[in-house]
Design an enzyme around this catalytic site. Sequence first.
Site, short mmCIF file in Angstrom:
data_model
loop_
_atom_site.label_atom_id
_atom_site.label_comp_id
_atom_site.label_asym_id
_atom_site.label_seq_id
_atom_site.Cartn_x
_atom_site.Cartn_y
_atom_site.Cartn_z
CG HIS A 144 -0.18 0.03 2.52
ND1 HIS A 144 0.43 1.16 3.04
CD2 HIS A 144 0.06 -0.96 3.42
CE1 HIS A 144 1.00 0.87 4.19
NE2 HIS A 144 0.80 -0.42 4.44
CD GLU B 274 2.24 -5.70 8.29
OE1 GLU B 274 2.62 -6.90 8.38
OE2 GLU B 274 2.75 -4.87 7.52
#
Length: 249
Positions: free
Chosen positions: A10, A87
């Site tokens: 990202h 994550e």
Amino acid sequence: MKVIFTIVRHGETFGNVAKILQGHLDTKLSERGVQQAINTGKYFERVGQKFDFCFSSDLERARKTGELIMERAGEAKQVHTDPRLREHFPGSLQGLPWGPKLFDILTTSAGDVGAETVDQFEARLCDFWDYLLPSATGSTTPLDSAGSHIVNVLIVTHGGPVRRLIISSLVIKRGYSVPSQLSQDLQLGVPQFLDRRVGNCCISKVRVERRDDGNWDGSVLEYASENHLDPEDTDLNETNVDNIAISNL
């Protein structure tokens, strides 16, 4: 059937700027992060890269990055979100400023703070990978609907998953081949390799091909490249807090 996976981290977030351990916090892209995602999409458009599918973490920073890329490089604009691409979860350390004390806790007593173990982390990443690439003979994959011999898939995730999925799960444990330079780097040792920078909106590529027995042969074509970004799009002094944390567990 052949599948080319393009795996993108990202764009920069306000959490990256603040150098906090983001984990599963739903942090937003910074202005630079938005621009990184737009420029990454423009790069794919410039080189004629079109994606049949896009899968992303369900956290906003990944989903928004995927949307901005697919606006310019998607055959279809839909972004399919999946929490398995999140994550690493650092437990009660989530949201805290990064520092030596947090590093010591994560590397010596992660269980005491409710952090996800490395085995748990890798298991969910592999579960997602195997969902897209089931190995049973005659099994179908969600990618079959593309109706083509070569399928191009964009995956937008986070720094920790880029490292763990590609290097630990696919290359080391599943034997995916790597380019000569990556092979030389791996000879330095896995910890050193995992410490390599995984910058915002970096690009990795993995190619897989299905064999007659239903299993897949795979190779890593590119890892954590930032060559598509202009210097002003990158922060070479960035401390990738989540990356550092998970690479040292």
